[in-house]
Design an enzyme around this catalytic site. Structure first.
Site, PDB file in Angstrom:
ATOM      1  CG  HIS A 375      -1.970  -0.995   1.245  1.00  0.00           C
ATOM      2  ND1 HIS A 375      -3.227  -0.783   0.720  1.00  0.00           N
ATOM      3  CD2 HIS A 375      -1.962  -2.254   1.709  1.00  0.00           C
ATOM      4  CE1 HIS A 375      -3.954  -1.883   0.887  1.00  0.00           C
ATOM      5  NE2 HIS A 375      -3.201  -2.796   1.477  1.00  0.00           N
ATOM      6  CE  LYS A 566      -6.883  13.604   0.405  1.00  0.00           C
ATOM      7  NZ  LYS A 566      -6.947  12.372  -0.367  1.00  0.00           N
ATOM      8  NE  ARG A 567      -3.979   9.855  10.297  1.00  0.00           N
ATOM      9  CZ  ARG A 567      -3.629   8.924  11.187  1.00  0.00           C
ATOM     10  NH1 ARG A 567      -4.414   7.882  11.391  1.00  0.00           N
ATOM     11  NH2 ARG A 567      -2.515   9.026  11.897  1.00  0.00           N
ATOM     12  CE  LYS A 572      -2.774  10.617   3.248  1.00  0.00           C
ATOM     13  NZ  LYS A 572      -3.393   9.719   2.246  1.00  0.00           N
ATOM     14  CB  THR A 674     -10.431   4.629  -1.133  1.00  0.00           C
ATOM     15  OG1 THR A 674      -9.949   4.972   0.169  1.00  0.00           O
ATOM     16  CG2 THR A 674      -9.694   3.417  -1.650  1.00  0.00           C
ATOM     17  CE  LYS A 678     -14.223   5.351   0.844  1.00  0.00           C
ATOM     18  NZ  LYS A 678     -13.300   5.358   1.998  1.00  0.00           N
TER      19      LYS A 678
HETATM   20  C1  26Q Z   1       3.366   0.289  10.123  1.00  0.00           C
HETATM   21  C2  26Q Z   1       4.259  -0.100  11.108  1.00  0.00           C
HETATM   22  C3  26Q Z   1       4.086   0.305  12.415  1.00  0.00           C
HETATM   23  C4  26Q Z   1       2.991   1.093  12.748  1.00  0.00           C
HETATM   24  C5  26Q Z   1       2.093   1.471  11.760  1.00  0.00           C
HETATM   25  C6  26Q Z   1       2.283   1.068  10.457  1.00  0.00           C
HETATM   26  C7  26Q Z   1       1.317   1.477   9.419  1.00  0.00           C
HETATM   27  C8  26Q Z   1      -0.032   1.590   9.710  1.00  0.00           C
HETATM   28  C9  26Q Z   1      -0.926   1.973   8.749  1.00  0.00           C
HETATM   29  C10 26Q Z   1       1.735   1.741   8.119  1.00  0.00           C
HETATM   30  C11 26Q Z   1       0.831   2.125   7.160  1.00  0.00           C
HETATM   31  C12 26Q Z   1      -0.528   2.239   7.466  1.00  0.00           C
HETATM   32  C13 26Q Z   1      -1.543   2.645   6.511  1.00  0.00           C
HETATM   33  C14 26Q Z   1      -1.309   2.884   5.255  1.00  0.00           C
HETATM   34  C15 26Q Z   1      -2.388   3.312   4.367  1.00  0.00           C
HETATM   35  O1  26Q Z   1      -3.496   3.579   4.798  1.00  0.00           O
HETATM   36  N1  26Q Z   1      -2.127   3.404   3.064  1.00  0.00           N
HETATM   37  C16 26Q Z   1      -3.149   3.809   2.141  1.00  0.00           C
HETATM   38  O2  26Q Z   1      -3.790   2.629   1.645  1.00  0.00           O
HETATM   39  C17 26Q Z   1      -4.913   2.958   0.862  1.00  0.00           C
HETATM   40  C18 26Q Z   1      -5.596   1.660   0.476  1.00  0.00           C
HETATM   41  O3  26Q Z   1      -4.832   0.966  -0.453  1.00  0.00           O
HETATM   42  C19 26Q Z   1      -4.503   3.765  -0.351  1.00  0.00           C
HETATM   43  O4  26Q Z   1      -5.663   4.158  -1.034  1.00  0.00           O
HETATM   44  C20 26Q Z   1      -3.711   5.002   0.070  1.00  0.00           C
HETATM   45  O5  26Q Z   1      -3.196   5.658  -1.072  1.00  0.00           O
HETATM   46  C21 26Q Z   1      -2.574   4.600   0.981  1.00  0.00           C
HETATM   47  O6  26Q Z   1      -1.899   5.750   1.483  1.00  0.00           O
END
Ligand code: 26Q
Length: 828
Positions: A375, A566-567, A572, A674, A678
């Site tokens: 991702h 979004k976050r 972003k 995403t 929406k």
């Molecule tokens: C990793 C290690 C330790 C702690 C946290 C994490 C961690 C947690 C969440 C790393 C990444 C995430 C989330 C990533 C994320 O939300 N990515 C998004 O995924 C979406 C679905 O595929 C995409 O649409 C977005 O572009 C992408 O940013």
């Protein structure tokens, strides 16, 4: 939803004159739940009591279907999909259940007869916020779609006691408060105390046997610590109640609840510490996305839920089959990002150590069963666990990883073997001061298929982080562009638009979203557009009420609602949007008669608690809002609203009211997005870069119906190589200079004039995210937005073509692609 449509598409049920209607039956059921399960009567019931009674009555109806669906897939010995994800950002479940059972209107009537308003009590349900953002929400959309297309599947994750923190904004700054979604119980889940697995940590590995033929060499892991994983099941019902699957979340339970010896000695607090430590594993969701924390607790969480899930599916397989030899034919395991990537080593450990399988055979099964979705390409998000930590926590897995790596490196092509740099790049171990295990590489090597989440992202995966592995294993990387579930994001969030679409086309569109293309014929249809206008107005009024309620800011629903939700992340580029907003404001002041579309700039999103710069960006948005909103010269021409505590439920209110969707990441950095899908589905036009799924969206809606701007990925790369600095952009943009000067001077922060120096310096310096470089193009593209907005019929036509083009972005399509091309799992 508006269930009249749903009702209409079902054949009229044959009922005797005496049989109760759905609503009468439901009324009795709700009342019975209120009295016998909640323990309240009509007189004393609070709105929450009513919510619980309705949820329990709805759950009964889900459970019936769930049990028959589970029985059916068991009897068919159907291939099961196991979707492993450390996050499931579910939100609320009540309307999802009612909508999919066609019971929304009967429930509304049933409650009305009891003097209760469905729209009021549904607000009592807390969001299940067991995720950070896109990745977790995707997992939730996939669960709903797998049930809707009839794909037998289990979602596996962690039952966090506390989900993503609550965001509070005070004086413009973000503060975090703990979230407590389980405080009043959870009516959707079933605790399964009998489904429990031991999860081991630490200790050492002993080699035994190996001296005779009958006693082959075995590796025995003597762990130092064991925690139990207890299952909690939530049924996930699909569209029309045709199928239901299970979301199984694991909770950590100490093996011994108290240390009795310590307690009896008088250490009444200390005797509970071991338990608290063990159970901390499922206490709280890590609140940061796109950065790897590298902390032991996170690795414990990852192994905890991965091991429990694999033990569970192995046990299920063995209850139906003689051996694990045919596991790959009956199970497809999916790793949602690298968070469960330890599954590669854990499955090998289970097969080889616990089930006495030979390595070669076990490796074949592992590689045919596992799959992995990537991702993100951001280096800081790529998980690489320090070898020392991994060795301490999972010593047997470390041995297995070394062996996998050894065999993997032995069979790389000869040309690569002699190239030390290439060999290092494909190794599972990252060398350096501190050796680390590359979890992405581990997931790649152990998987049948790995995929990216949009065409561009998949291409970049092949060119960057996985280029050498891709050369060794060509064809293993495939693309699966993300999707969203239309049940939640159209039917439940926007029943008014759903009703209009169904009336205009046919109820069949609810089963087959590709039929949305039929709307394009109505792009210039006056009668249709009048109805659309009424729908839009209603949804914008609802959002305006929320803005007024939460911020005390009055906004005009005639204004263009310009939304970025979004976050908060530098890539972003919320900052780019805020700079544009401030620049617009300054031009309005300078030239009061300038032709700008009246706008409400709406922002929402959380920053990771430790991400100082993202928090400063939130403060800037609020400081700009303060100045703009209180300037009597500006009035309704411009308003700025930062809505606190963005979550799934708030998204359901904002998205149907968005006129313009901001998707403005630096090209090459947003894997897919995403929210872009929406908002377009609900009738927003997109302003965006050629990044992530914006590219597929631009193809689907046509370049005339989207505002694309900014550098492309290769242009960003070239600019970086040239050593571009943000200040280089000032020559071509007096506006950028003006707005940065104003912010630097403290025009928006008179109480602390140096507050934003660091932000401005970052843009003028390396400008990692190309905010300066893209500013002028963005500003000008926003003026194209103004021009189109001034021509409302043209805007309405473009809006309609956006909705018409969105059918392909249904997560049902995405899931069918995964089922066919990755999991090879037929639907029921
Ligand atoms: C990793 C290690 C330790 C702690 C946290 C994490 C961690 C947690 C969440 C790393 C990444 C995430 C989330 C990533 C994320 O939300 N990515 C998004 O995924 C979406 C679905 O595929 C995409 O649409 C977005 O572009 C992408 O940013």
């Amino acid at each position: 939803m508006t269930a009249p449509e749903v009702e209409r598409r079902k054949p009229e049920p044959v009922k005797s004159r005496m049989a109760p209607t759905d609503s009468e039956e439901l009324r009795e059921a709700i009342l019975a739940k209120l009295i016998y399960s909640v323990g309240k009567d009509i007189k004393t019931a609070s709105p929450r009591d009513w919510f619980v009674a309705l949820a329990l009555a709805t759950r009964d109806r889900i459970v019936d279907r769930w049990m028959s669906a589970t029985r059916r897939s068991h009897q068919a010995d159907a291939k099961q999909v196991y979707y492993l994800s450390v996050e499931f950002l579910i939100g609320r479940l009540l309307m999802d259940g009612l909508n999919n059972l066609g019971l929304t209107e009967p429930a509304r009537e049933a409650l009305a007869a009891l003097g209760v308003d469905l729209d009021q009590i549904r607000q009592e349900e807390p969001d299940a916020a067991l995720g950070n953002g896109g990745l977790g929400r995707l997992a939730a959309c996939f669960m709903e779609s797998m049930a809707s297309v009839g794909l037998p599947a289990y979602g596996y994750g962690i039952r966090y006691e506390h989900g993503l923190f609550r965001q509070m904004i005070s004086d413009g700054w973000q503060h975090e408060a703990p979230e407590d979604w389980l405080a009043h119980g959870n009516p959707w889940e079933f605790e399964r105390p009998e489904v429990v697995y031991p999860i081991h940590f630490g200790g050492f590995v002993e080699q035994v046997g190996g001296d005779t033929e009958d006693a082959p060499l075995k590796n025995v892991w003597h762990p130092r610590e064991t925690v139990n994983a207890v299952a909690y099941d939530t049924p996930i019902i699909g569209w029309q109640g045709r199928h239901a699957n299970t979301l199984r979340l694991w909770s950590a339970r100490a093996v011994d609840p108290i240390d009795l010896i310590g307690f009896n000695r008088g250490d009444h607090v200390g005797s509970f510490t071991a338990r608290a430590y063990a159970e901390s594993i499922s206490r709280v969701l890590y609140p940061s996305d796109e950065t790897s924390s590298g902390q032991a607790l996170r690795l414990r969480q990852e192994y905890f839920f991965t091991s429990a899930s694999l033990q569970d599916l192995v046990r299920r397989h063995l209850s139906m089959h003689k051996s694990l030899d045919n596991l790959a034919e009956h199970a497809a395991i999916h790793m949602n990002d690298t968070h469960p990537a330890i599954a590669v080593a854990e499955l090998m450990r289970l097969l080889v150590d616990e089930h006495d399988m030979l390595w070669r055979k076990a490796w074949g099964i592992t590689q045919s069963t596992l799959n992995y979705t990537n991702h993100t390409l951001l280096p800081e998000a790529l998980e690489a666990w320090p070898l020392a930590l991994m060795n301490d926590l999972l010593p047997r897995h470390m041995q297995i990883i070394f062996l996998i790596n050894h065999k993997h490196l032995k069979q790389v092509p000869d040309a690569m073997k002699t190239d030390v740099a290439k060999l290092a790049s494909v190794s599972l171990i990252e060398e350096g001061d501190q050796k680390r295990v590359r979890m992405g590489h581990l997931a790649f090597i152990g998987s049948r298929r790995i995929n990216g989440v949009s065409a561009l992202h998949t291409e970049l995966m092949k060119q960057t982080i996985f280029s050498d592995l891709n050369a060794i294993y060509p064809g293993r990387i495939v693309n699966k562009t993300n999707g969203i579930t239309f049940r939640r994001w159209l039917m439940e969030a926007n029943p008014e638009l759903t009703k209009l679409i169904v009336e205009t086309l046919s109820p069949k569109v609810l089963d087959d979203p590709n039929q949305l293309v039929g709307l394009a014929a109505y792009a210039d249809d006056k009668a249709f557009q009048d109805k659309m206008k009424r729908v839009r107005r209603r949804k914008k009024e609802a959002l305006a009420a929320v803005i007024h309620d939460r911020l005390g800011v009055k906004v005009s629903t005639d204004a263009l609602f310009d939304v970025q939700i979004k976050r908060i992340h530098e890539y972003k580029r919320q900052l780019l949007n805020i700079l544009q907003t401030a620049a617009m404001y300054r031009e309005m002041k300078l030239n009061p008669s300038a032709e700008y579309a009246p706008r409400v700039k709406i922002f929402a999103g959380k920053a990771a608690a430790s991400y100082a710069r993202a928090k400063l960006i939130i403060k800037l948005a609020n400081d700009v809002a303060n100045v703009v909103n209180n300037d009597p010269d500006i009035g309704d021409k411009l308003k700025v609203a930062f809505l606190p505590n963005y979550n799934v439920s708030l998204a359901e209110v904002i998205i149907p009211a968005a006129d313009l969707s901001e998707q403005i990441s630096t090209a090459g950095m947003e894997a897919s997005g995403t929210g872009n899908m929406k908002m377009a589905l609900n009738g927003a036009l997109t302003i965006g870069t050629m990044d992530g799924a914006n590219i597929e969206i631009s193809e689907a809606v046509g370049l005339d119906n989207i505002f694309i701007f900014g550098m492309t990925t290769p242009e960003v790369e070239a600019r970086r190589e040239q050593g571009f600095r943000g200040r280089d952009a000032l020559i071509n943009s007096y506006r950028l200079k003006d707005v940065l000067d104003a912010i630097y001077d403290g025009q928006f922060s008179p109480d602390d004039r140096s507050r934003f120096h660091s932000l401005v310096d970052a843009v003028l310096g390396y400008d990692t995210f190309m905010v300066g470089a893209d500013f002028e193009f963005y500003f000008k593209r926003q003026r194209d937005v103004d021009t189109l907005w001034a021509d409302q019929p043209a805007w309405a036509a473009a809006r309609t073509k956006n909705i018409a083009g969105m059918g392909w972005f249904s997560s049902d399509r995405t899931i069918r692609e995964y089922a066919d091309e990755i999991w090879q799992a037929p639907t029921l």
